[in-house]
Design a protein around this motif. Structure first.
Motif, short mmCIF file in Angstrom:
data_model
loop_
_atom_site.label_atom_id
_atom_site.label_comp_id
_atom_site.label_asym_id
_atom_site.label_seq_id
_atom_site.Cartn_x
_atom_site.Cartn_y
_atom_site.Cartn_z
N PRO A 38 0.78 -1.24 0.00
CA PRO A 38 0.00 0.00 0.00
C PRO A 38 0.81 1.29 0.00
CG PRO A 38 0.14 -0.84 2.23
CD PRO A 38 0.88 -1.82 1.36
N SER A 39 2.15 1.24 0.11
CA SER A 39 2.90 2.48 0.25
C SER A 39 4.22 2.41 -0.49
CB SER A 39 3.17 2.76 1.74
OG SER A 39 4.06 3.85 1.91
N SER A 40 4.56 3.49 -1.20
CA SER A 40 5.84 3.52 -1.90
C SER A 40 6.99 3.65 -0.91
CB SER A 40 5.87 4.66 -2.91
OG SER A 40 5.48 5.88 -2.31
N SER A 41 6.83 4.48 0.10
CA SER A 41 7.91 4.70 1.07
C SER A 41 7.97 3.61 2.12
CB SER A 41 7.76 6.06 1.75
OG SER A 41 6.52 6.15 2.42
N LEU A 90 -1.72 22.78 0.36
CA LEU A 90 -0.70 23.13 1.34
C LEU A 90 -1.21 22.88 2.76
CD1 LEU A 90 0.78 26.41 -0.18
CD2 LEU A 90 1.86 24.16 -0.09
N GLY A 91 -0.35 22.35 3.59
CA GLY A 91 -0.71 22.08 4.97
C GLY A 91 -1.41 20.76 5.19
N LEU A 92 -1.60 19.97 4.14
CA LEU A 92 -2.32 18.71 4.26
C LEU A 92 -1.52 17.71 5.09
CD1 LEU A 92 -5.00 17.52 3.18
CD2 LEU A 92 -3.71 16.58 1.26
N THR A 93 -2.13 17.23 6.16
CA THR A 93 -1.44 16.31 7.06
C THR A 93 -1.54 14.87 6.57
OG1 THR A 93 -3.44 16.07 8.40
CG2 THR A 93 -1.87 17.77 9.07
N CYS A 94 -0.63 14.04 7.05
CA CYS A 94 -0.66 12.61 6.76
C CYS A 94 -1.01 11.89 8.05
CB CYS A 94 0.70 12.15 6.22
SG CYS A 94 0.71 10.42 5.70
N ASP A 95 -2.28 11.52 8.20
CA ASP A 95 -2.75 10.97 9.46
C ASP A 95 -3.59 9.71 9.23
OD1 ASP A 95 -4.64 12.44 8.13
OD2 ASP A 95 -5.35 13.57 9.86
N PRO A 96 -2.99 8.66 8.66
CA PRO A 96 -3.76 7.46 8.32
C PRO A 96 -4.30 6.75 9.56
CG PRO A 96 -1.40 7.03 8.12
CD PRO A 96 -1.55 8.49 8.38
N VAL A 97 -5.58 6.48 9.55
CA VAL A 97 -6.22 5.78 10.65
C VAL A 97 -5.68 4.35 10.73
CG1 VAL A 97 -8.42 4.95 11.58
CG2 VAL A 97 -8.28 7.22 10.53
N ALA A 98 -5.24 3.97 11.92
CA ALA A 98 -4.70 2.63 12.19
C ALA A 98 -3.46 2.33 11.35
CB ALA A 98 -5.76 1.56 11.97
N PRO A 156 -8.34 -5.30 3.68
CA PRO A 156 -7.68 -5.91 4.84
C PRO A 156 -7.21 -4.86 5.84
CG PRO A 156 -6.21 -5.90 2.93
CD PRO A 156 -7.56 -5.44 2.45
N GLY A 157 -7.06 -5.27 7.10
CA GLY A 157 -6.51 -4.38 8.10
C GLY A 157 -7.35 -4.19 9.33
N GLY A 158 -8.65 -4.51 9.26
CA GLY A 158 -9.48 -4.43 10.44
C GLY A 158 -10.41 -3.24 10.54
N LEU A 159 -10.28 -2.26 9.65
CA LEU A 159 -11.17 -1.10 9.69
C LEU A 159 -12.52 -1.38 9.03
CD1 LEU A 159 -8.92 2.00 8.89
CD2 LEU A 159 -9.86 1.30 11.09
N ALA A 193 6.28 3.22 13.29
CA ALA A 193 4.98 3.71 13.76
C ALA A 193 3.82 3.14 12.96
CB ALA A 193 4.95 5.24 13.73
N THR A 194 4.00 3.03 11.64
CA THR A 194 2.91 2.55 10.78
C THR A 194 3.33 1.34 9.95
OG1 THR A 194 3.49 4.08 8.99
CG2 THR A 194 1.92 4.87 10.64
N GLY A 195 4.42 0.70 10.36
CA GLY A 195 4.97 -0.38 9.54
C GLY A 195 4.06 -1.56 9.36
N ILE A 196 3.32 -1.92 10.41
CA ILE A 196 2.42 -3.08 10.31
C ILE A 196 1.29 -2.77 9.33
CG2 ILE A 196 0.92 -4.65 11.56
CD1 ILE A 196 3.91 -4.89 12.24
N GLY A 197 0.65 -1.62 9.50
CA GLY A 197 -0.46 -1.25 8.62
C GLY A 197 -0.03 -1.04 7.18
N HIS A 198 1.20 -0.58 6.99
CA HIS A 198 1.71 -0.34 5.64
C HIS A 198 2.41 -1.56 5.04
CE1 HIS A 198 0.85 3.79 6.67
NE2 HIS A 198 1.40 4.27 5.58
N GLY A 199 2.48 -2.63 5.80
CA GLY A 199 3.10 -3.85 5.27
C GLY A 199 4.60 -3.80 5.17
#
Length: 462
Positions: free
Chosen positions: A15-18, A385-393, A236-239, A56-62
Motif C-alpha cells: 500500500p505504500s511507496s515509502s 498546502l498544509g495537508l497532514t498525513c494521518d492514516p487511521v490505524a 484488509p486491516g481491520g477497519l 509507527a505505521t509499519g504493520i499497517g503499511h506492510g
C-alpha cells in the motif's frame, strides 16, 4: 540530481511507496550486496530493525512483510502480489527464511523483526538490516526510504544524498526551478513535455521513452480495471472499509445521464471519482500500482488521464506520453526543492504534488502554454498546502482513498482555471513548493505518517 520520468513513475505493489516498495528494494539490495561480498553462505541469522515512521505505521503499511520478501530476493516491480501473504505466513510458521531464494536461515519473528519508535538522523523512514555469522555481525547497513520508492543507504546519506537518491547525469535542459523551466521553454520555443523528452535522451532514445511510458499507462489502466472488476467486500486491516469502486461502476453503467448541465457535470465527476477509488482500493489491498509519484497518491494521475482519454474526442497515444512527461517535470521540481514523502512533509508532499502534476499534465494536452501549465501546477499544489498525513490505524485507507478522489477533481479544476487565464498569476509554483517545504518543517511529527495525530487519533477517541 537528475530525475528521469521513469524514476517518478514506477510499477510496484501497495500500500505504500515509502513504507512498502522502498523497504522491499532496500532488503533486495542488501542481499545483493551480501552475494557480491560472497557472504551469503556464511549467514546464520538476519535481523531487521524499523525506525521512526516505518516503525509507527509499519504493520499497517506492510513494511515488515515487504522487508521479508525483499530478503527473499523479490523486487517490487516484478513480484506477484499474491506471493507476499503466503510467503510471509510460511516464514512465521517455520521460523526460517530463504535468503536471496538460496540460503535458508533461522528467522524468529519476535527476536529478528523489531519496530523501534525512535528516529535516525537523516530521514524519518529508516531501517537497519544485519547479517550475522558464527562469530558475530558479518555485514550491516542502514537504509532510508525517502519517498516514491527512492532508497539511499547510510553511505549515501552521510555523503549528503538525503532525498537526492538519484545520481547526477548531464541533461540537455537542466532546470532546478519552475522559473528555469519556463525560461528554457521560451528560449527554445518548446513545450514542457518536449523539454522533458529531450532530457530523457540522457538515458534512452525517444521511441524507447514513449514505449516505456505506454507500459506505465498500461499498468495504470490495468489497476483501474482490477479495482472495478473486484468482487467487492472489505479491505484488509481491520477497519472494515468497503470497496466502493465495483458498485459505483455498475451504477454508472446503468444510469441514463440527462441533458441538463448539473447532471452532466455530476456524471463526469462520478467517473473521475471511480477511477481514483479503483486505484487506491487496489493499493490499499496490496495490489499492483504505479507510484505517481507515491503509492499514497497513486490514484490521482491515472484518474485525470483516464478522464481525458475516455471522454476527450480525438485523444491519442501521444497525449499519454505528453501528459506523463509534463507531470514528471512538476514532480521533479517538488522532489528537488521540497519532498514527496508523507513522513517528511505530510500528505501535501504526496497528494499535493500528485495534484499539481496531474493539473500540469492535463493543461499540457489541452493545448495550454508553458505559463498556463505552471499556473495549473501552482493552483493544484497551493490548495493542498498544509495537508497532514494521518492514516487511521496506520492503513492507507482512511482518509487516503477518498483524498485521492478529491485531489483528482481539484487537478481538473486547476487546469480549467489555468486554461481560462493567460498564465499570469500572483504566487509562482516555486513559491508554492518552497511553502510546502517550510510548512513540512514546521508541521509537528505526529501529523507526518505516524498515526499519532489528526484523524488517526480522533477516530480512535470516538
Amino acid at each position: 540530481m537528475s530525475i528521469s520520468v521513469l524514476d517518478l513513475f514506477k510499477i510496484g505493489v501497495g500500500p505504500s511507496s515509502s513504507h512498502t516498495i522502498g523497504p522491499m528494494q532496500a532488503a533486495h539490495d542488501f542481499v545483493l550486496d551480501l552475494a557480491a561480498r560472497k557472504l551469503l553462505g556464511a549467514v546464520r541469522r538476519v535481523d531487521v530493525r524499523l525506525y521512526g515512521s516505518l516503525a509507527a505505521t509499519g504493520i499497517g503499511h506492510g513494511t515488515d512483510r515487504a522487508v521479508i520478501v525483499g530478503l527473499m530476493g523479490q523486487r517490487a516491480d516484478t513480484i506477484d502480489p499474491d506471493f507476499i501473504a503466503p510467503a510471509v505466513a510460511e516464514v512465521q510458521r517455520s521460523a526460517s527464511l530463504l535468503l536471496a531464494a538460496r540460503v535458508a536461515v533461522p528467522f524468529d519473528w519476535g527476536r529478528d523483526m523489531r519496530l523501534l519508535p525512535v528516529s535516525l538522523p537523516y530521514h524519518p523512514n529508516a531501517l537497519r538490516l544485519g547479517a550475522h555469522g558464527d562469530d558475530g555481525v558479518l555485514f550491516e547497513n542502514t537504509f532510508y526510504s525517502v519517498g516514491g520508492g527512492f532508497v539511499i543507504d547510510e553511505a549515501q546519506a552521510r555523503a549528503g544524498a538525503s532525498a537526492r537518491a538519484i545520481a547526477e547525469k548531464p541533461l540537455r535542459h537542466e532546470f532546478n526551478s519552475a522559473a528555469d523551466l519556463l525560461a528554457i521553454c521560451r528560449r527554445h520555443s518548446l513545450r514542457v513535455s518536449e523539454v522533458m523528452l529531450e532530457n530523457e535522451r540522457a538515458w534512452r532514445g525517444d521511441d524507447e521513452t514513449r514505449a516505456a511510458l505506454h507500459r506505465i499507462w498500461k499498468a495504470m489502466r490495468a489497476c483501474v480495471a482490477r479495482g472495478i472488476a473486484h468482487q467487492g467486500g472489505v479491505l484488509p486491516g481491520g477497519l472494515e472499509v468497503r470497496r466502493r469502486a465495483p458498485a459505483l461502476h455498475a451504477k454508472l453503467q446503468q444510469r441514463e445521464v440527462g441533458r441538463n448541465l448539473i447532471s452532466d457535470t455530476m456524471a463526469a465527476l462520478d467517473w473521475v471519482n471511480l477511477y481514483a477509488l479503483a486505484v487506491n482500493e487496489e493499493n490499499a489491498g496490496g495490489g499492483r500500482v504505479v507510484t505517481a509519484p507515491t503509492n499514497g497518491a497513486a490514484g490521482i494521475i491515472p484518474a485525470v488521464l483516464h478522464y481525458y482519454m475516455d471522454f476527450q474526442p480525438g485523444s491519442s497515444a501521444s497525449d499519454v506520453s505528453d501528459f506523463l512527461l509534463t507531470a514528471a517535470a512538476i514532480g521533479t521540481l517538488c522532489k528537488k526543492n521540497a519532498s514527496i514523502s508523507g513522513a517528511e512533509v505530510g500528505c501535501q508532499g504526496e497528494v499535493g504534488s500528485a495534484c499539481a502534476m496531474a493539473a500540469a499534465g492535463l493543461t499540457e494536452i489541452m493545448g495550454g502554454s508553458p505559463e498556463q501549465v505552471e499556473n495549473a501546477a501552482e493552483i493544484g499544489l497551493e490548495h493542498n498546502l498544509g495537508l497532514t498525513c494521518d492514516p487511521v490505524a496506520g492503513l492507507v485507507q482512511v482518509p487516503c482513498i477518498e483524498r485521492n478522489a478529491m485531489a483528482s477533481i481539484k487537478a481538473i479544476n486547476a487546469a480549467q482555471l489555468a486554461l481560462r487565464g493567460d498564465g499570469a498569476h500572483t504566487v509562482s509554483l516555486d513559491h508554492a513548493i518552497r511553502t510546502m517545504r517550510d510548512t513540512g518543517r514546521d508541521m509537528l511529527d505526529k501529523y507526518k505518517e505516524t498515526s499519532r495525530g489528526g484523524l488517526a487519533v480522533s477516530f480512535t477517541e470516538c
